[in-house]
Design an enzyme around this catalytic site. Sequence first.
Site, PDB file in Angstrom:
ATOM      1  N   HIS A 225      -2.888  -5.565   5.598  1.00  0.00           N
ATOM      2  CA  HIS A 225      -2.146  -4.580   5.584  1.00  0.00           C
ATOM      3  C   HIS A 225      -3.084  -3.583   6.439  1.00  0.00           C
ATOM      4  CE1 HIS A 225       1.178  -4.129   3.192  1.00  0.00           C
ATOM      5  NE2 HIS A 225       0.787  -4.208   2.352  1.00  0.00           N
TER       6      HIS A 225
ATOM      7  N   ASP B  28       4.093   1.577   8.586  1.00  0.00           N
ATOM      8  CA  ASP B  28       3.474   1.195   7.576  1.00  0.00           C
ATOM      9  C   ASP B  28       2.231   2.202   7.785  1.00  0.00           C
ATOM     10  OD1 ASP B  28       1.535   0.149   5.544  1.00  0.00           O
ATOM     11  OD2 ASP B  28       1.851  -2.372   6.542  1.00  0.00           O
TER      12      ASP B  28
HETATM   13 ZN   LIG Z   1       5.431  -4.409   1.818  1.00  0.00          ZN
HETATM   14 ZN   LIG Z   2       3.995  -7.360   2.838  1.00  0.00          ZN
END
Ligand SMILES: [Zn+2]
Ligand SMILES: [Zn+2]
Length: 563
Positions: A374, A201
């Site tokens: 995130h 990510d």
């Molecule tokens: Zn995502």
């Molecule tokens: Zn997500």
Amino acid sequence: MNQSAVPDVSPATLEVVPLGGVGEFGMNMMAVSWEDTTILIDAGVMFPDPDQLGVDLIIPDMTYVEARGDKVKALVLTHGHEDHIGAVPHVMPLFDGPVYGTAMTLAFIEPKLEEHGIEAKDRLKTVKPRDVVSIGPFTIEFIRVTHSMPDCVALAITTPAGVMIHTGDFKIDQTPIDGQHFDLHRFAELGAKGVLALFADSTNIDRRGFTGPEIEVIDAFEELFTSTQGKLVVAMFSSSIYRMQVLVDLAAQFDRKVAFVGRSIVQNAEIAQRLGYLRIPSGIQIRDADVQNYASQDVLCVTTGSQGEPQAALPRIAVDDHRWVKLGPDDTVVLSARAIPGNEKKIARVMSHVARRGADVVTDSMKHVHVSGHGSAEELKLVLSLVRPRYFVPVHGEYRQLSQHARVAKRVMSGVEPRLQVLLAENGDIIQFDVDGGRIAGKAPVGRILIDDTRTGEVGDEVLRDRRHLAEDGLVVPVVAINKQTGLLEGVPDIVTRGFVMENSQALLADAARLLTDVVEQASLEERTDQGLIKEKLRVELRRFFRKRSGRRPFVVPVIMEI
Ligand SMILES: [Zn+2]
Ligand SMILES: [Zn+2]
């Protein structure tokens, strides 16, 4: 978009092809193949720009998946966000095998399958973190990560070429709301044994430091619970189950009733409660219809519409067009979500409407009422240090995030794994790993499919879809003149049509014009003078009208002339 042929998978080669989400935000999907076996990781959607009229959702082009045919053996899901599961109903008909996901993820998929009339619940296979499943030459282990919703996993896929790790979406929340920790130990163990490739990510690589835990928002909300004289209305993403838990707990502490307002948030709160991921003390929850029966200082409304979506609860509440929830001068409206780029104007308009109701508006730039799901740079570095891959492929981001993540990875790994190679891939790149190493070798067909949910199952790429739509059902352009000062209609609305001819079309169009007049006259002044809101309202009403009266679904593009 579909012209390029799908190349065969090379023998004795691990081939990974991102079909969406790499080089853009949204519609995450990836195909992983070894000879006659392909597995898919995630199947997400992207939401359309406001100028993509008549489009409800965008999903990845499925040419590659279709070309793999019966070699596609399974779909494996990391978590229940729309950008990872929204396209599942469109992918499941393309193959026969199981769909693996955690309980929460699969629970979010079930209503989607129902909506699409897909009877395939027996294909949904629930897994838990540390579970291992085998699919042909692949062994897949699920590893718990923390994010902005419960039950998220990363994947460690053992392949004949080595182990690949896909992080899914994550941050490292060391005080998770549900006590379920990021499985740092497992990442470290796998790293110690040797990992071929890490797919990670990249969303927040451009943020310094650590993102911070979900509990960080409690302080700001405590202040708001204390200082708000009237109703507290909090808009958020309907999947933010942790945020709901924080608010429910505070409501219990400060003696407020909680009403979930908006279809998707009611549905998700129910699912989360059923699975035990959201705990609501008895007697606290009330229905939206009951909000008006309580003194406003005793109520917390948790709503949808944080992105200014015209049909969602908060934007309707803001223009005083909600059946049950009205705003007054003592009330406070909190936007507990980030603005998805492109939505800023819509959100700003909603805030102005809220301000006209006299209510206070609080955003995350004023108080710490939102925290990202995130990981920031330091969390992403930590995962790199633990996993120590030979190859690194940044995913889940636009190209600038991917390239920044690549730079960071090289710096982190210089002392740990100096042989590290970064493969800076984008959607459609065929990433190969074999005895000679890893490389990007060639391109598979990728693209976007625009979905109009009112035409269930109708799928095509953008141009084809529009052309077919126009050819079959024609184009209707209602032209409505509205006085800018008074918000009143100027004359009878005009309706221009192309390719829309019916026997009784004169009468039909006259009725349609009357409908437009009614819709505008019944709208509030704010709606009438807000182009976005009134256009959407006219579009929805006209589409419904034509479907009912003519059985056809013309492309409706309202034009508002402000006079
Ligand atoms: Zn995502
Ligand atoms: Zn997500």
